[in-house]
Design a protein around this motif. Sequence first.
Motif, PDB file in Angstrom:
ATOM      1  N   ILE A  35       4.319   2.693 -21.090  1.00 17.40           N
ATOM      2  CA  ILE A  35       4.631   2.443 -19.680  1.00 17.40           C
ATOM      3  C   ILE A  35       3.515   3.043 -18.834  1.00 17.40           C
ATOM      4  N   LEU A  36       2.937   2.220 -17.987  1.00 17.58           N
ATOM      5  CA  LEU A  36       1.878   2.655 -17.073  1.00 17.58           C
ATOM      6  C   LEU A  36       2.466   2.688 -15.661  1.00 17.58           C
ATOM      7  N   ARG A  37       2.411   3.867 -15.046  1.00 16.13           N
ATOM      8  CA  ARG A  37       3.003   4.030 -13.711  1.00 16.13           C
ATOM      9  C   ARG A  37       1.918   4.469 -12.738  1.00 16.13           C
ATOM     10  N   ILE A  38       1.862   3.773 -11.614  1.00  9.83           N
ATOM     11  CA  ILE A  38       0.954   4.138 -10.517  1.00  9.83           C
ATOM     12  C   ILE A  38       1.840   4.619  -9.379  1.00  9.83           C
ATOM     13  N   GLU A  39       1.757   5.902  -9.057  1.00  9.97           N
ATOM     14  CA  GLU A  39       2.689   6.488  -8.099  1.00  9.97           C
ATOM     15  C   GLU A  39       2.512   5.900  -6.707  1.00  9.97           C
ATOM     16  N   ALA A  40       1.280   5.795  -6.255  1.00 10.20           N
ATOM     17  CA  ALA A  40       1.026   5.270  -4.915  1.00 10.20           C
ATOM     18  C   ALA A  40      -0.160   4.319  -5.000  1.00 10.20           C
ATOM     19  N   VAL A  41       0.097   3.058  -4.794  1.00  7.23           N
ATOM     20  CA  VAL A  41      -0.941   2.040  -4.955  1.00  7.23           C
ATOM     21  C   VAL A  41      -1.967   2.169  -3.838  1.00  7.23           C
ATOM     22  N   ARG A  42      -3.218   2.153  -4.265  1.00  3.99           N
ATOM     23  CA  ARG A  42      -4.319   2.164  -3.315  1.00  3.99           C
ATOM     24  C   ARG A  42      -5.126   0.885  -3.498  1.00  3.99           C
ATOM     25  N   LYS A  43      -6.116   0.757  -2.619  1.00  5.24           N
ATOM     26  CA  LYS A  43      -6.862  -0.498  -2.650  1.00  5.24           C
ATOM     27  C   LYS A  43      -7.607  -0.691  -3.971  1.00  5.24           C
ATOM     28  N   GLU A  44      -8.093   0.421  -4.552  1.00  2.97           N
ATOM     29  CA  GLU A  44      -8.858   0.273  -5.787  1.00  2.97           C
ATOM     30  C   GLU A  44      -7.969  -0.009  -6.994  1.00  2.97           C
ATOM     31  N   ASP A  45      -6.639   0.068  -6.833  1.00  2.00           N
ATOM     32  CA  ASP A  45      -5.737  -0.219  -7.946  1.00  2.00           C
ATOM     33  C   ASP A  45      -5.524  -1.711  -8.142  1.00  2.00           C
ATOM     34  N   GLU A  86      -1.337  -8.706 -13.654  1.00  7.53           N
ATOM     35  CA  GLU A  86      -2.131  -8.617 -12.429  1.00  7.53           C
ATOM     36  C   GLU A  86      -1.370  -7.836 -11.373  1.00  7.53           C
ATOM     37  N   LEU A  87      -2.079  -6.942 -10.702  1.00  7.86           N
ATOM     38  CA  LEU A  87      -1.517  -6.195  -9.587  1.00  7.86           C
ATOM     39  C   LEU A  87      -2.156  -6.690  -8.301  1.00  7.86           C
ATOM     40  N   PHE A  92       0.839  -1.194   0.000  1.00 12.49           N
ATOM     41  CA  PHE A  92       0.000   0.000   0.000  1.00 12.49           C
ATOM     42  C   PHE A  92       0.881   1.254   0.000  1.00 12.49           C
ATOM     43  N   GLY A  93       0.585   2.195  -0.920  1.00 13.11           N
ATOM     44  CA  GLY A  93       1.305   3.456  -0.972  1.00 13.11           C
ATOM     45  C   GLY A  93       2.589   3.428  -1.764  1.00 13.11           C
ATOM     46  N   ARG A  94       3.014   2.245  -2.227  1.00  5.11           N
ATOM     47  CA  ARG A  94       4.253   2.141  -2.994  1.00  5.11           C
ATOM     48  C   ARG A  94       3.951   2.269  -4.487  1.00  5.11           C
ATOM     49  N   PRO A  95       4.944   2.638  -5.307  1.00  3.53           N
ATOM     50  CA  PRO A  95       4.682   2.774  -6.746  1.00  3.53           C
ATOM     51  C   PRO A  95       4.657   1.417  -7.453  1.00  3.53           C
ATOM     52  N   ALA A  96       3.948   1.384  -8.557  1.00  6.37           N
ATOM     53  CA  ALA A  96       3.885   0.197  -9.411  1.00  6.37           C
ATOM     54  C   ALA A  96       4.050   0.634 -10.853  1.00  6.37           C
ATOM     55  N   VAL A  97       4.800  -0.161 -11.629  1.00  4.90           N
ATOM     56  CA  VAL A  97       5.068   0.170 -13.027  1.00  4.90           C
ATOM     57  C   VAL A  97       4.799  -1.061 -13.876  1.00  4.90           C
TER      58      VAL A  97
END
Length: 1978
Positions: free
Chosen positions: A389-399, A419-420, A356-361
């Motif tokens: 490239i798809l980057r999610i800065e801070a992963v949340r529950k809905e991601d 899958e995330l 939670f809160g960490r980035p994902a790429v």
Amino acid sequence: MKWLQQGVLPAVVLVAFASVVLCDDTTHGPVFEREPPNRVDFSNTTGAVVECRARGSPQPEIIWVRADGTAVGDVPGLRKVLANGNLVFPPFRAEDYRQDVHAQVYSCLAKNSVGTINSRDVNVRAVVQQFYQSRVIDEFVLRGNTGILKCLVPSFVTDFVIIEAWIAEDGTTFKYDPDISSKSKSDSKYLVLPSGELHIRDVGPEDGYKSYQCRTRHRLTNETRMSATKGRLVITEPTGKIAPKVPGQKYEGGKIVLNPTNSIVVMTCDVVGYPVPTFRWYKFVEGTSRKQAIALNERVKQVAGTLIIREAKVEDSGKYLCVVNNSVGGESVETVLTVTAPLKATIEPKVQTIDFGRPAVFTCNFEGNPIKTVNWLKDGHKLDHTEAILRIEAVRKEDKGMYQCFIRNDQESAEATAELKLGSRFEPPLIKQSFDEQTLRPGPSTSLYLSCSASGTPTPEITWELDGRRLSNTDRYQIGQYVTVNGDVVSNLNISAIHTIDGGIYKCVASSKVGSAEHQAKISVYGAPFVRSMEKQAIVAGGTLIVHCPVAGYPIDTIVWERDSRVLPTIKKQKVFPNGTLIIENVERSSDQATYVCVAKNSQGHSARGTLEVQVMVLPQIHPFDFGEETINSGESVSLTCSISKGDLPVKISWLYNNQSVETSYGIVTTQVSKKMSTLEIDSAQAVNIGEYTCIATNKAGTTTYSAYLHVNVPPRWILEPTDKAFAQDSDAAVECKADGFPKPTVTWKKATGETPGDYKDLKPNNPDIKVEDGTLMINNIQKINEGYYLCEAVNGIGSGLSAVVLIGVQAPPQFEIKQRNHTSRRGEAAVMQCEAKGEKPIGILWNMNNKRLEPKGDSRYTIREEILPTGVLSALSIKRTERSDTAVFTCVATNAFGSDNTSIHMIVQEVPEIPYDLKVLDKSGRSVQLSWVAPYDGNSNIKRYMIEYKPSKSSWEHGMMERVLVPGEQTEAGVFTLKPATTYHIRIVAENEMGSSDPSDTVTIITAEEVPSGPPSSIRVEAPEQHMLKVFWKPPPRSEWNGEILGYYVGYKLASMDKDKPYFFETVEFSREEGKEHHLQINNLKTYTQYSIVVQAFNKVGKGPISEDLKVYTAEGAPEQPPVDTTCTTLTAQTIRVMWVSPSLTAANGVIKGYKVIYGPSETWFDENTKDAKITASSETILHGLKKYTNYSMQVLAYTSGGDGVRSPPIHCQTEQDVPEAPTSVKALVMSDDSILVSWKPPSEPNGIVEQYTVYLREAPDGEGTSSDAKPLSHKVIPNIKIQNLSFQAKDLNKQLKYEFWVTASTNIGEGQTSETVTVSPSSKVPAKIASFDDSFTSTYKEDVTLPCLAVGVPQPEIKWKIKGSDNNNNDRIRQQPDGSLFIRDVHRDDAGEYSCRVNNIFGNDSITHKLVVNAPPHSPHVSLTSTTTNSLTIKLKPDPSDIEPIHGYTVHYKPEFGEWETAQVANNIEKYVLEKLVCGTRYQVYVTAYNSIGNGDQSDNLNTRTRGEKPIGPSADKFIVVSSNSITLHLNEWSDGGCPMLYFVVEQRKKTSPDWVQVSNNVKVTGNFVVLDLDPATWYHLRVTAHNNAGFTVAKYEFATLTAAGGSIAPVREVFGTRLLLPWLPEWVDLNIAVPVAATAIVVAVGIIVICVAVSRRALGPTQTRLTSDYDVVYNQSVNAVGTLDKRRPDLRDELGYIAPPNRKLPPVPGSNYNTCDRIKRGPHYRAHATWDPRRHLYEELCSRRGSNDTIHNHRGMDDEICPYATFHLLGFREEMDPTKAMQFQTFPHPHAGTMGPSGMGTPHQAHSRAGSQSMPRQNRRYDRVGSQGSQYYTQCNGSIYSPGPEYDDPANCAPEDEQYGSQYCGYGNPYDQYGSRGSIGRRSLGSLRIQPTASSPEPPPPPPRNHDPNDSKDSNEISEAECDRDQLINSRTYGVMRNSAKDGMNHEEMRKLIERNEIPGQANGGLTAYDTMAV
């Protein structure tokens, strides 16, 4: 909304992560296993199935959707979605075509709890068969140009029609050839392009007289058509010169050509002119207007004006220009080529777990061409992201969920899935304990206690709410919270002195930063209704309003909502639920903004009201804006206006620039013009202003944005201007040149053409060392040639651009122009070598010789001189007189300040070659010999040739009988091909170079061999007993043509239709020794009814003879393997149908088709074979008669031959036409009153169509006197209603004084049917109880509802009673009597089947009917039993459950092997026994069966656990399996028993008995025939291991054998002991000779040894010199007979030929009880005495060699072997060779197999280390093979003839495991000591002083192999040594017997030896006195 309607809120609502990845999380999202294709085209006659399968955990659900996302459902007859995810489009009629079904873009959606994924787009296109015609029109063309004929196809079938061929009027056919670019095709006058165009080159007047048609093929239906018209070329004779021109319309922007990768691209240049123009193709450099000429090569060719590119690549894409010129003018044609590559995408990583809160790429990797768009989806919803490239800065529950990357172009799409998952660092809150609903009474003594506990990480906080309002601590409300030791949070709510207003919905909410969870329940408090105040609700227009009325009090009767005193709902979008919830969808201000009142009432009439204010807010809406279509130039002004078209005020308007707030420093000014308008202005646009501008409008309802992008044209400007640079030679140079601007400038480099700047030329694009990347000029390995001026240009189309000229210098070290050269000199002559170094001076030069400094002072023959030149230095090295040692590499090294360089001079001193050596015979035949030799020292002059000199052995080299063969000097192998068979030759070789010839080599003697058979087999005939088999019979060729012993035959076969040069498939047949016996071979697995060509040829050991003339014969006919095609049916009448078809292809007919069978039957009972009929016809159509009217029929067609019935075609279906119906089956007329009668009837039994109406006729009945009534009947039409079964009519206004007749008819659209029976009745005031319904039988499906009618009449109203199976009906929830008298049964069960009676009665009468109810249910589990098994099948007996009512349509048999997957087989319903075939032999299977009917699949039967028959292979005995020769063995594989399971393959391994390592001969030996193991050494013992595999397992068999000697002799096996019993009959039986004899022999040997030692010691010390024993054995046989002299007396020249001959009239018995001849024992010493078989006589003659000398004596006493070994016979222990052979073992004289010395005795090596545990067995008499056990120890052989070579060994079979133990024999020699025999040391003793290592019982392994005597630097681990080492050892050991020293290749084979020995043959002696002995271990 079910929970709202029931008024019960859910107990727990969990609002948290749907799936948190805990440590034990096993879920994973869906992934496609079978993704549907991009395009599905099909014909309406075939239909299509689109498969879609996905896996995941839990198993995903498959949903089909359209492109807009709406779900796809079933469309009867046109589309069906199956439960397995397949989308099915059944065949349909042309008139049923629907565009929304058959021309649609679909997508497969896979969904589970983790997420959702979409498949790529599936473009479905159904093609309705339509008639079309193609046309060819005349084309006009100038003479000499290329004429193009086009096949014009209608546009509606263009995508599906392929132009297959062009046919000229003379029948010539032209087709497209994939090898279009080959020279033969490109030079042809006619050329067919992939597009179907026919090009005719260089047309002349004669081409105008020919006409052409095109033939097309529909790729979906394979229908072929000829064009409706013919076209020809109209040749125009030019009247003058014509400039090149494009006939017709010229494409603007160029033609568009699309081609897939690896295809052939054809680009035409349709230009004509006169004189005939020339064509040249160019390609534009991408992004520029520059063009380059196309380089033609093997891949790219030009045919006239057509450019052809083979194996197209993506890089070939681009714009091409065809330039056409002649003497008059020019023309050009542009073509844009796009080479498409299949799209493919992957996402990295595929699965990632993020906290939670960490980035994902996610990175989308894709390939293919072209790629137009990149899109991302999350759980099936499109994301606003188009980058790779798809980057999610801070992963949340809905991601959390499934992500997909989609790439698309105009033709296809592709997707990738990832899958995330959420990491395990956090856990969402979870309610662990909660409270239940309660009902309380108010009062001061009543209190309420509620408790909730929750867990989670981090620790959650719990809050409390009442009807949505948060609670806090008050006087009566107390909230407490604490954390338990295990981390759970517990919160309590206490309410004291409960009031009515405390009632409501209480909720505890546990929340943390990773989620929340809640629990709610209603607490009811008795009292009057009370409604809490409600806060004002604000909602955005378009949303959905959901509000709950907060009511207290209990009980509450009703809760309603009002608006303007009107109870809601008043409009459709308003919904009110009994629990007080109000929902308004799509809220609008004008209609929904108001005050709403909630009213709660109880049963006492008390009520309470509460009001709610609803405010509807409107979002701002921005009017679209942009910067205009044209790009702004730098310095111009621009402005934007953002105006709000609607939305609530106040509105705040702001601007963003590239997602940042606007800064005035960039010259951007924003102005608020009004409340709803703002402007943005830029006075002077610059590059810094390029970007996205966004207007943001915000009010209380929310925020909206709108963006526009600004492009500004900016001329180039320097970022990094290049400057002059200097680089060291051979370094990598880089010069940067970078510029900025918009559009981004293109930076190019050019080089000056001369030494000064001025004119420049482009850099060569194909030079890999010079390239430009991002404006930087990079030169790899820079050289002087790269020095000069370079120009850098930056251009972007704005302004004149930038340029800069720089000088690039190269600093070079000294350089030699020639790096290497050769210098030759004749030995003894003078030589001079020179080297010239160029470069910057000063330059120093040194000379090296073979990398060592050359100092002339050290050798007066060398002199060095130097000369200074303008360009460098010249150095010369002189040699006064050359020698062989001067052949070396002389290196001249030059050095200056910048580096050094060197040049090499290879000095070659030449002389005549030395003598060639090591002349060997590689192969020989009857007329040729193949030789090899080692090339000698060539004198540094290439050997020009070798001269092979040869002559018959009896002639001399000087008498002119010598002949020569010249061989090129580079060869060291050659053949002599003019020899005569069976002749002795002497051969030698001479080498020759430019300097002269060498001396001749040593002479080699050979004997030529036999030849192959010269005649083919005779009396060949072929029979065809079966359709897949031919049987070939033949007899041997005439005896005079055998040319040796025939070993067998090769039978060849192939298809007769094959070309003559195609090879035959051959099988081998052994030769039968029976005189005149006819041979035969059965050839299987042939094609049915196919003509084969058969040939037979004989072969002997030399080779195969001539082949026989081919015999052509057909195999037997079989059943057709394909059904008739294009089966169609047409309905003719109500009882006839025409069926038509097309015969299957001739290749699939498998014979002559005799006719066809049409199988037909009603579709409803198609599953039942008993309802089908068959009609036989010889034509391709037939008419079926006598069919049922208006019935759907299914039909199949098959062809049959004399071989049987063929395959049935797929079923087709037709329905017969309607006809008039039959009469209604029953009619009732019942009195209802005094003027009305109710008429009812049953429908016809055969309606023959759809009954559209019934007609009821009535008329007055005739009087009783028999007269008929002439009154015209009245008719009334009744339209039937299937749902309510209204088959009745009430006739009113009748006269009760009259009687009336009634009858009924039914009508279809064809007409009115027959009349029913007539019933007569008259009205009456007395109406008895009657039932209008009829007795009937009703069929219902399991779990469906059914209604049994009972329509009754009567006055007074009759009483209706039902009986169910004889018992009175008692209404219940499932079975109840309805008001109309019918009986309703819900969810019919199986046991509901039976009789149902309805009885009615009143005071005037009664009546009853009985219905029969049949319940159709899925079948019960069938009864399955096993009846029989075979090796590849199981037969089961099937029997349905007797209680099944619905007919069974068939069975599904499920079966699986023990280690396999489940498989199924479909079985018809009428099959009682079914055979599961093609099973694996000897394998265990599980079987169970399910039955199915029209309802569905039934229960499965009990499992059958069984196995197929068959066992592992069984090995044969050795005498049947192995045939031995000197260099090979033949294995008779057919002798193996397959155990009932067909053999799969064999693995054959061999090893020498003295070697521990197995050598794999083959791991895939063919099952049938024989197998030959080649390349074995003669006279050597081997172990053979054969592993036979079948499906039941494998069996390992081990055999032991000895190859024959080079002369064809054998090595004798160990003899058995029983011969001694015959000689010594007085020995008692209890004496075991295996123990007694070795013990006695050992004692004697020890005693003799002690005596000998004592005597020797005494003589050494005391005796005279002449009588003392020496330390060596060099005097043992000094007084023996001289073998050389004896041999020379017999035949002086025989030693050269053979080295051995048997004495006349002399038997050659083997040494008694020995494994080999005595001579071998004497010479080989202890290495040859390592025997596992004990012999009582062995020590006597082994003692002869027990003492040895030092190694020095090995080569000093060559005469000893010759004296005793070439010819020696031994008589030991009183045996005589003249004894009776049945009482004594034969003795045998053996030749010395190699020329060597006696083995050394003093060798301190462990080579002889050997031991054996086991008992002794003597050899069996008259046996070719003796079985032995496994190897008790291992021996290590270096090579034949070596002094280290151990001898062969024979083992004892008594020590081995039983034969049925596969592996028991492998280690039986170890760990099995025979304790009862005492110590084995004495038994195993071989000779005094032998070195032995005895294994213990605990040691399961043999002793380790001895070390090799090889170079210590050699790192090979093998115990083998090379052939060269063997030759070396033999050369050292012997020079005496050159022929016998080597293998059979160099000496004589078995056959040659046999023929020589037969000259002295003794009567009764087989094989010339030589017997082959081999030993086998199984």
